[in-house]
Write a protein that holds these residues in place. Structure first.
Motif, PDB file in Angstrom:
ATOM      1  N   ARG A 170      14.857  42.115  11.507  1.00  0.00           N
ATOM      2  CA  ARG A 170      15.457  41.006  12.275  1.00  0.00           C
ATOM      3  C   ARG A 170      15.235  39.670  11.570  1.00  0.00           C
ATOM      4  O   ARG A 170      16.155  38.860  11.441  1.00  0.00           O
ATOM      5  CB  ARG A 170      14.856  40.970  13.677  1.00  0.00           C
ATOM      6  N   VAL A 171      14.006  39.412  11.094  1.00  0.00           N
ATOM      7  CA  VAL A 171      13.710  38.151  10.412  1.00  0.00           C
ATOM      8  C   VAL A 171      14.492  38.058   9.106  1.00  0.00           C
ATOM      9  O   VAL A 171      15.049  37.005   8.766  1.00  0.00           O
ATOM     10  CB  VAL A 171      12.199  38.012  10.163  1.00  0.00           C
ATOM     11  N   TYR A 177      21.474  35.359   6.522  1.00  0.00           N
ATOM     12  CA  TYR A 177      22.738  34.763   6.943  1.00  0.00           C
ATOM     13  C   TYR A 177      22.614  33.267   7.274  1.00  0.00           C
ATOM     14  O   TYR A 177      23.576  32.648   7.730  1.00  0.00           O
ATOM     15  CB  TYR A 177      23.297  35.510   8.155  1.00  0.00           C
ATOM     16  N   ALA A 178      21.440  32.694   7.053  1.00  0.00           N
ATOM     17  CA  ALA A 178      21.274  31.257   7.266  1.00  0.00           C
ATOM     18  C   ALA A 178      21.878  30.500   6.092  1.00  0.00           C
ATOM     19  O   ALA A 178      21.913  30.985   4.950  1.00  0.00           O
ATOM     20  CB  ALA A 178      19.794  30.904   7.414  1.00  0.00           C
ATOM     21  N   SER A 179      22.368  29.289   6.371  1.00  0.00           N
ATOM     22  CA  SER A 179      22.989  28.479   5.313  1.00  0.00           C
ATOM     23  C   SER A 179      21.958  27.936   4.343  1.00  0.00           C
ATOM     24  O   SER A 179      22.283  27.552   3.232  1.00  0.00           O
ATOM     25  CB  SER A 179      23.760  27.304   5.934  1.00  0.00           C
ATOM     26  N   ARG A 228      12.719  31.121   3.076  1.00  0.00           N
ATOM     27  CA  ARG A 228      14.001  31.316   2.403  1.00  0.00           C
ATOM     28  C   ARG A 228      14.090  32.772   1.938  1.00  0.00           C
ATOM     29  O   ARG A 228      13.141  33.320   1.370  1.00  0.00           O
ATOM     30  CB  ARG A 228      14.149  30.370   1.214  1.00  0.00           C
ATOM     31  N   PHE A 229      15.247  33.374   2.187  1.00  0.00           N
ATOM     32  CA  PHE A 229      15.470  34.777   1.814  1.00  0.00           C
ATOM     33  C   PHE A 229      15.615  34.898   0.304  1.00  0.00           C
ATOM     34  O   PHE A 229      16.240  34.071  -0.354  1.00  0.00           O
ATOM     35  CB  PHE A 229      16.715  35.310   2.521  1.00  0.00           C
ATOM     36  N   ILE A 230      15.014  35.949  -0.245  1.00  0.00           N
ATOM     37  CA  ILE A 230      15.109  36.225  -1.692  1.00  0.00           C
ATOM     38  C   ILE A 230      15.956  37.471  -1.869  1.00  0.00           C
ATOM     39  O   ILE A 230      15.575  38.576  -1.422  1.00  0.00           O
ATOM     40  CB  ILE A 230      13.728  36.420  -2.322  1.00  0.00           C
ATOM     41  N   SER A 231      17.102  37.297  -2.464  1.00  0.00           N
ATOM     42  CA  SER A 231      17.981  38.443  -2.705  1.00  0.00           C
ATOM     43  C   SER A 231      17.396  39.326  -3.794  1.00  0.00           C
ATOM     44  O   SER A 231      16.822  38.861  -4.757  1.00  0.00           O
ATOM     45  CB  SER A 231      19.373  37.951  -3.112  1.00  0.00           C
ATOM     46  N   LYS A 232      17.598  40.634  -3.617  1.00  0.00           N
ATOM     47  CA  LYS A 232      17.069  41.575  -4.627  1.00  0.00           C
ATOM     48  C   LYS A 232      17.777  41.433  -5.940  1.00  0.00           C
ATOM     49  O   LYS A 232      17.271  41.811  -6.981  1.00  0.00           O
ATOM     50  CB  LYS A 232      17.228  43.008  -4.095  1.00  0.00           C
ATOM     51  N   ARG A 233      18.980  40.849  -5.908  1.00  0.00           N
ATOM     52  CA  ARG A 233      19.729  40.663  -7.171  1.00  0.00           C
ATOM     53  C   ARG A 233      19.045  39.605  -8.037  1.00  0.00           C
ATOM     54  O   ARG A 233      19.184  39.606  -9.247  1.00  0.00           O
ATOM     55  CB  ARG A 233      21.145  40.223  -6.866  1.00  0.00           C
ATOM     56  N   ASN A 234      18.310  38.672  -7.384  1.00  0.00           N
ATOM     57  CA  ASN A 234      17.672  37.586  -8.138  1.00  0.00           C
ATOM     58  C   ASN A 234      16.294  37.959  -8.622  1.00  0.00           C
ATOM     59  O   ASN A 234      15.662  37.195  -9.332  1.00  0.00           O
ATOM     60  CB  ASN A 234      17.572  36.327  -7.268  1.00  0.00           C
TER      61      ASN A 234
END
Length: 235
Positions: A170-171, A177-179, A228-234
Motif C-alpha cells: 500500500r505504501v 503514483y505520487a507526483s 520517494r519511491f525508487i524504481s527498480k529500473r533506476n
C-alpha cells in the motif's frame, strides 16, 4: 485653548515665547500670562478646564511664596518646594514631547517604505539517502496520539487484520503514483487505527531497508522528512 494639550503644554509655550530658562522661570510674569489664557476659556469643559485651574492655583501659590517676606529664622519644611516640583514636571514633559516628535517623524518615513517579500533561507538537505530514525519516529508518535484507542472491554483472539507485506504494498503504491515526494506524516495519517499505524511504521522501515524508497528533506527549512519511491529500473 484647544491648541494646548494641557497646562504643562501652555506653560512650556509661554517659557519658549518669553525665551526664559526653564530652570529659572519668572513666576510673576508667567503666572499673569497663564491666567490671561485661562480667562479666555469660552467653552466650559470640566475635564479640560479643571486642569488649567489647578495649575493656575499652583502658580499663584508659588507667586505668593516669592512675594511674601521670608522669616528671619526659616523653619525647616518637610514638604518639597512646589516650584521645584513644577520645574521637574516641565523638564519631563518637554523630553516626552521631543521624543513624540521624533517618533512621529520616523512613523511618517516608515509609511513610505515598502515591505520586502519573504526571502527563503538556503538550506542543505539533511535526510537524503539516509534513514533519520528520530524524525521518522516523531512523525509516527504524532499520528499515534491522535488516533482513538479502542476500549478494552473483552479480549478476543482473532486473525491479524494487517500484515507488513500488505502495508508495504500500500505504501509503495502511494509513493509510486505520487507526483513527487510524500511526507512521512501524510503516509501515517492514512491509517485508521493504532494497530494499522504500527504495522505501517514497520512497513516503511522495511521499504527503506530494501531500498524501495528513500528519505529526502522537504520544506523551506529542509527539516520535513519525506519518502520517494525508487524504481527498480533506476537501481
Amino acid at each position: 485653548m484647544s491648541d494646548f494639550e494641557g497646562p504643562l503644554d501652555l506653560l512650556l509655550y509661554l517659557i519658549e515665547k518669553n525665551k526664559v530658562d526653564i530652570y529659572n522661570i519668572p513666576i510673576v510674569k508667567i503666572t499673569d500670562q497663564f491666567n490671561e489664557y485661562v480667562e479666555q476659556i469660552d467653552v466650559f469643559d470640566v475635564d479640560y478646564a479643571s486642569k488649567f485651574f489647578v495649575m493656575a492655583a499652583t502658580l499663584l501659590q508659588i507667586k505668593s511664596r516669592l512675594l511674601l517676606p521670608k522669616p528671619r529664622h526659616p523653619v525647616e519644611e518637610e514638604e518639597e518646594d512646589p516650584q521645584d516640583v513644577l520645574v521637574r514636571q516641565l523638564v519631563e514633559y518637554k523630553r516626552v514631547k521631543q521624543i513624540s516628535v521624533v517618533m512621529a517623524s520616523m512613523w511618517e518615513k516608515r509609511s513610505y517604505m515598502l515591505d520586502r517579500p519573504h526571502t527563503p533561507m538556503p538550506y542543505a538537505p539533511r535526510f537524503k539517502g539516509d534513514i533519520d530514525k528520530k524524525t521518522l519516529f516523531d512523525a509516527f508518535r504524532m499520528v499515534y496520539h491522535t488516533l482513538p484507542e479502542k476500549e478494552k472491554t473483552e479480549i478476543h483472539i482473532q486473525q491479524e487484520e494487517y500484515s507488513v507485506d500488505e502495508c508495504m504494498s500500500r505504501v509503495a503504491s502511494i509513493l509510486r503514483y505520487a507526483s513527487g515526494a510524500v511526507e512521512v506524516l501524510s503516509v501515517f495519517q492514512t491509517c485508521h487505527s493504532r494497530v494499522e499505524l504500527v504495522v505501517t511504521f514497520l512497513a516503511v522501515l522495511e521499504l527503506l531497508k530494501c531500498g524501495q524508497c528513500c528519505t529526502i528533506s522537504e520544506g523551506e527549512d529542509g527539516n520535513t522528512i519525506a519518502l520517494r519511491f525508487i524504481s527498480k529500473r533506476n537501481t
